[in-house]
Scaffold this active site. Sequence first.
Site, mmCIF file in Angstrom:
data_model
loop_
_atom_site.group_PDB
_atom_site.id
_atom_site.type_symbol
_atom_site.label_atom_id
_atom_site.label_comp_id
_atom_site.label_asym_id
_atom_site.label_seq_id
_atom_site.Cartn_x
_atom_site.Cartn_y
_atom_site.Cartn_z
ATOM 1 N N LEU A 1 0.833 -1.206 0.000
ATOM 2 C CA LEU A 1 0.000 0.000 0.000
ATOM 3 C C LEU A 1 0.865 1.252 0.000
ATOM 4 O O LEU A 1 0.442 2.321 -0.407
ATOM 5 C CB LEU A 1 -0.910 0.022 1.227
ATOM 6 C CG LEU A 1 -2.046 -1.010 1.255
ATOM 7 C CD1 LEU A 1 -2.720 -1.005 2.609
ATOM 8 C CD2 LEU A 1 -3.051 -0.716 0.173
ATOM 9 N N GLY A 2 2.083 1.115 0.500
ATOM 10 C CA GLY A 2 2.957 2.279 0.547
ATOM 11 C C GLY A 2 4.190 1.926 1.327
ATOM 12 O O GLY A 2 4.230 0.913 2.022
ATOM 13 N N GLY B 1 7.789 3.749 3.509
ATOM 14 C CA GLY B 1 8.620 4.869 3.933
ATOM 15 C C GLY B 1 9.963 4.340 4.371
ATOM 16 O O GLY B 1 10.297 3.179 4.118
ATOM 17 N N ALA B 2 10.721 5.208 5.039
ATOM 18 C CA ALA B 2 12.078 4.828 5.413
ATOM 19 C C ALA B 2 12.069 3.706 6.453
ATOM 20 O O ALA B 2 12.984 2.900 6.502
ATOM 21 C CB ALA B 2 12.816 6.040 5.963
ATOM 22 N N VAL C 1 3.997 -0.926 4.097
ATOM 23 C CA VAL C 1 2.625 -1.248 4.493
ATOM 24 C C VAL C 1 1.994 -2.136 3.431
ATOM 25 O O VAL C 1 2.097 -1.854 2.242
ATOM 26 C CB VAL C 1 1.781 0.029 4.651
ATOM 27 C CG1 VAL C 1 0.432 -0.316 5.259
ATOM 28 C CG2 VAL C 1 2.500 1.040 5.511
ATOM 29 N N LYS D 1 1.671 -3.157 8.775
ATOM 30 C CA LYS D 1 2.883 -2.349 8.658
ATOM 31 C C LYS D 1 4.063 -3.161 9.170
ATOM 32 O O LYS D 1 4.080 -3.580 10.319
ATOM 33 C CB LYS D 1 2.700 -1.083 9.480
ATOM 34 C CG LYS D 1 3.806 -0.108 9.354
ATOM 35 C CD LYS D 1 3.381 1.253 9.856
ATOM 36 C CE LYS D 1 4.165 2.312 9.136
ATOM 37 N NZ LYS D 1 3.379 3.439 8.783
ATOM 38 N N ASP E 1 5.594 13.533 12.425
ATOM 39 C CA ASP E 1 5.668 13.379 10.971
ATOM 40 C C ASP E 1 4.300 13.637 10.334
ATOM 41 O O ASP E 1 3.789 12.826 9.565
ATOM 42 C CB ASP E 1 6.187 11.979 10.616
ATOM 43 C CG ASP E 1 6.723 11.909 9.184
ATOM 44 O OD1 ASP E 1 6.833 12.978 8.537
ATOM 45 O OD2 ASP E 1 7.005 10.797 8.706
#
Length: 803
Positions: free
Chosen positions: A520-521, A523-524, A528, A544, A638
């Site tokens: 789904l996505g 980041g660092a 996810v 996640k 964030d």
Amino acid sequence: MAFALPNPLPSSLLLLLLMMACSTSAQTYRNHSLGSSLTAQDDDSSWASPNGHFSFGFRRIENGGYLLAIWFSQIPKLTIVWSANGDDLAPRGSKVELTTDGQFELKDPEGKKIWGADVALSGVAYAAMLDSGNLVLATQNSEYLWESFKFPTDTILPTNTIDLGGKLVARYSETNYSNGRFQFSLQSDGSFVLQTIDFPLDSANSVYWSSETGQSGFQVVFNQSGSIYVAAKDGSILKTISPITKSTQDFYQRAILEYDGVFRHYAYPKRLNISSMSNPPDWTPSSNFIPINICRAITQDTGGGACGFNSYCKLGDDQRPRCICPEGYASIDPDDERKGCKANFIQQSCNESLPGKDHFYIQPMLNINWPRSDYEHFQGQTEDWCGNACLGDCFCALAIYGSNGVCWKKKFPLSNGRLDPREGAKALIKIRKDDSTFKPSGADSKKKDRSTLILVGSVLLGSSVFFNLLFLLAAFLAVFRFDYFKPKVVQRYPVMPGMNLRSFTYEELKKATNGFKEELGHGAFAIVYKGAVESDRGKPVAVKKLNNIVTQGDLEFKAEVSAIGRTNHKNLVQLLGFSNEGQHRLIVYEFMSRGSLANFLFGGSRPNWYQRIQIALGTARGLLYLHEECSTQIIHCDIKPQNILLDDSLTPRISDFGLAKLLKTDQTRTMTGIRGTKGYVAPEWFRNMPVTVKVDVYSFGILLLEIICCRKSFEADAQNEDQMILADWVYDCYKERKLDLSLGNDEEAMSDMKRVERYVMIAIWCIQEDPSLRPTMKKVIQMMEGTVEVPVPPNPSSFNRSI
Ligand SMILES: *[C@@H]1O[C@H](CO)[C@@H](O)[C@H](O)[C@H]1NC(C)=O
Ligand SMILES: *[C@@H]1O[C@H](CO)[C@@H](O)[C@H](O)[C@H]1NC(C)=O
Ligand SMILES: *[C@@H]1O[C@H](CO)[C@@H](O)[C@H](O)[C@H]1NC(C)=O
Ligand SMILES: *[C@@H]1O[C@H](CO)[C@@H](O)[C@H](O)[C@H]1NC(C)=O
Ligand SMILES: *[C@@H]1O[C@H](CO)[C@@H](O)[C@H](O)[C@H]1NC(C)=O
């Protein structure tokens, strides 16, 4: 060909079916003589028209039973054009029969009559499904004594006419064929009209469209070439409803009064090789539909209007009406938007000894009106006066303020709601400020659902005692498992006492995500994945996978997760569980169907200004909760549009909070590593200054500007350099009193300039370089809601703000 294609079939199977159909075609083409019948059962038996375009027979409707109907045989999507028993579905084993004495009747297996054709005279000799889609009962001399064309349900086909007194009644919903809320009739005064119905009765309420053909109107004609018009007695055209758009030779056509109250004319290409298509097309509506805007067309004294009570109607980009609940309200039945909306909060009490006014605020929404619900009317007042008048009045649901100083107070239930730029009025909606005291108790209703489930199940399985026992046992086990995940059952969570968190095994999550397949996505710190928890009825979740956890002990991880798990607010993404096995650390959240705010704001067309306002407010409330209202203060660190997710109803839900500690970054002291994202990061991160909740206020300020302008905080390819950094550009526009320049022709926002300016000022306060100058989230919300004045903000100074 004598069958309908329920779904695109594999071509070999299709071929087989085609061959079978051809071999039986000799029988299906014939007249059905006295004594012929059809039985409702799984293998659809039906009577086909000679050209194979239409079939008559039984169709199973979801779980509800069988519908005796006529449908298009060659179109993959079930398209029913006539039905006998939408209000009273027939059980399996029911039979429709042309009896030896010429009656045409539908009876259930016990022989009870469900429906019968109203045949005027005796002498019926046979029944036939004609090429036009008309089912007829005829005499030996082929005189028709009964025709389905004379008793249409909601649809007419080419060559079908409607005579004086004839009508079509919309079905209840797209797949529920029982009588709905709208009708089409040719009145005896010669006008063809669309009317609302006093649902659940079938009497007509108010007219929302009329052909205005007066005395001379005689027939509504759908002629052989595909033109729909009102004709006079001599056949001349009085009013065209839908001209010829496609030839009837090449296109199937139908015109239907749909469940949303709109009369539409559809076409579908005839000679499609559907077996060669993986994704066959749907019916194409003609651009001639009536009424043009049903949201505005219906204004009635009683009844809810085009949508249900307390909701409002909005015409979508596809010109179809949508029923939407205002801020603070939710659908009574999410599966049936026309049932209306209810307030999500306890309404104001008229008991003088209870605190009233102070617990509510006014949420303005432009261009929305409920024109028929007013009980008081004032002139020459300001908007603030109007809002306050409603706040101070326990009878007032909301007020409508017109630019000319007119103020109407409205009472429940609100009816005929519509959103339309032409309204030119502003709805001032009264909402309870803190609705955290009120949580709709879903638990009870769920319990009820389950017991009905058991009951229905036992009844369905019928007489066998053994099966009933088996079913009850299974149901008991299922209920037991569902309960396992319910918040109330505390003692079942040894891992996290007092919380509804679940500890998953790594294997379980691997299975739930299909081997971490759909990303789904990322980041660092984490990726996810989408997943579904089988043991929880396949509930969709976001899993996640944290990848940068620095030697965290079991206990620490659990402590952090439980801190996140203790949060509960409608503007936060709810944590459902976690997995902590070996070096695997995974967190399971509820899945948010509408994706991230980043996609919503920057992907494709600009979202509605009011939706954006609601999102800004919801985000602010979620942050306030994290900062001040939950048991341990959580600094998000964030905040950015990628971390604000949207649920089905576009409510913003903050995600990724509480991870700062998990990621081994100490929140409150000087930082070595900066957590946060370029462009949203407060200047103190770069300095030797303590990190406080004000870093989130800063990021929120940037986010608010993005929401207002629908633009990213940094755009390298901006028209000119001054516009690259959104915060600088907006501040310049604000100073020069040219804020409209930063709105990119957003008409809705431009017609709400007072609020745009207020929000920009709030954002500028939030992005002050000096953290102590930034307001708290509480103050931010008060300023956004308009309960506190916004002072003129100083220059935020551009130190290190952006990249
Ligand atoms: C159906 O019956 C009528 C009257 O007996 C007859 O004229 C007609 O040809 C028949 N149609 C077919 C297809 O058999
Ligand atoms: C169709 O809607 C009506 C009205 O709400 C309801 O009573 C009926 O049970 C529904 N039928 C089916 C098959 O869902
Ligand atoms: C149907 O009506 C249209 C006018 O709307 C006309 O042009 C056309 O010729 C008609 N077709 C037939 C078969 O009568
Ligand atoms: C339909 O498509 C299939 C698969 O592409 C093809 O084999 C078949 O010949 C086509 N039939 C017709 C009638 O064009
Ligand atoms: C009004 O509210 C007070 C405080 O909750 C309560 O004691 C009283 O009974 C209420 N009066 C009425 C008429 O409901």
